[in-house]
Scaffold this motif. Sequence first.
Motif, PDB file in Angstrom:
ATOM      1  N   VAL A 117      -0.032 -28.674 -98.278  1.00 50.74           N
ATOM      2  CA  VAL A 117      -1.163 -28.733 -98.549  1.00 50.74           C
ATOM      3  C   VAL A 117      -2.111 -27.965 -99.687  1.00 50.74           C
ATOM      4  CG1 VAL A 117      -3.281 -30.237 -97.887  1.00 50.74           C
ATOM      5  CG2 VAL A 117      -1.679 -30.361 -97.079  1.00 50.74           C
ATOM      6  N   THR A 124      -5.927 -35.478 -97.705  1.00 48.50           N
ATOM      7  CA  THR A 124      -4.548 -35.322 -98.073  1.00 48.50           C
ATOM      8  C   THR A 124      -4.041 -35.324 -96.748  1.00 48.50           C
ATOM      9  OG1 THR A 124      -5.123 -33.537 -99.801  1.00 48.50           O
ATOM     10  CG2 THR A 124      -2.724 -34.079 -99.070  1.00 48.50           C
ATOM     11  N   ILE A 146      -0.398 -32.453-102.438  1.00 53.18           N
ATOM     12  CA  ILE A 146       0.678 -31.823-102.160  1.00 53.18           C
ATOM     13  C   ILE A 146       1.557 -31.540-102.780  1.00 53.18           C
ATOM     14  CG2 ILE A 146       0.142 -33.333-100.144  1.00 53.18           C
ATOM     15  CD1 ILE A 146       2.962 -34.501-100.694  1.00 53.18           C
TER      16      ILE A 146
END
Length: 468
Positions: A117, A124, A146
């Motif tokens: 991430v 996310t 990502i």
Amino acid sequence: MDILLTHAYYLFEDPAEQAVMKPYPPLGLLYIAAYLRSRGFDVEVLDTTFMRREEHLGQIAARKPPIIGIYANLMTRRNVFRIIDTARAAGSKVVLGGPEPVNYSSEYLRRGADVIVAGEGELTLEALIPAIASGRQERLALVDGIMYKNAEGKTVTTAPREQIKNLDNRPFPARDCIDMQRYLDAWRDHHGASAVSIITARGCPYTCRWCSHSVYGFSYRRRSPGDVADELELIQANYAPDRIWYADDVFAMSRHWLRDFAAELKLRNLHFPFETISREDRLDDEVIDVLASMGCYRLWVGAESGSQKILDAMDRRTDAVRMRSIIRKLQERGIKAGTFIMLGYDGEDWADINATSDHLCAALPDEVLTTLAYPIKGTPFFDNVRQRIIANGDWETGSDRSLSIAGRHSTRFYTHAQKWIRSRVQLSRAMKQGLPGMARVARLYATTQKHRAAMYLTRWQVEAAQDA
């Protein structure tokens, strides 16, 4: 559970921190846990601070979480790989976050991470967890923010994730997910007073060339004074700490916000002694007066160097002369002044080290912490010295802190330089206090001379590549 969040720091493997004994919870993980819970996910947090490594790995193996999210920084690289191995053996998908993995994405993905991430984790992970749970790798391409390896083994970086604009909309950190009492007890047992950490903002807009911005970029986003006061009321009700640590990168960025925050605390009858970090250019008489009225008992100011030449090379945007004035002003208002000093920055010479020592002896801050500059990947400093970086040891078991720079003074020289600076500051302080401490003055003078002599003896020693 949907995801197990953890980190890789073990207090009992860190002798330096055990000597200080001022542990704080992993606020970043607790923010993520709180947000994911608010979105309906089943989240657990495995806080490693007071764990032994074997216990931590054993719990991961026993729980077998479908997804494990690991916070990683440059100090915990070796431990992160042990966690990855344990998690993969348990059948878990491994997601890494924090300031370190994005700078070494290929290495971490090759070593066993499934996804990295980049940036803030809340939004996310909200999108990533169901994508991973689906078992369809093509869904990862739809998740912003990502990095992962595709079916061909190539690293894929998706579109950047938009940062959270309104921090007031985020739930407070899920401190109930961990044993907060351990932290409170550790502080009280070693310092006679408990402490809780809190942040009022995310990010730092300054461009210091050695500082990593891999999580928040150069953004700076504040919470409202009322939102922070709401969290402080909750902290008071649940933990009744004796002190607060405002863990912002730069506290008191805005004098207007600070005035409003102080007024909000006064209105609610909230008064906590606190310490925090700020910058010389954010401080003046008015700001210092407000900090004192709020209960600030210690302020850490990043001096970094007493040489204006080095400060300018760092793009620090601070003034060495004004720094000394700010330290005195803090002390005059009853606030202890701590400062950080970085030696060994590229271009530093003997005169710059002398300037830093003179600077500290003139300012006499209450505490001085020194470090040797090291290049963090992803920073302008790293890029500037890239061709001269010396990797001391294996990458997996080291960190960016173990990197050295060919051509600069040796580590031995800087060890003596740091001790010389600290002892000279102590000597100056002791001399200022007068005659009753003459025996201590004599000891400090001898120590100062010893390390100064060692600096002269080692000044021609320079770092060199191992194969040179």
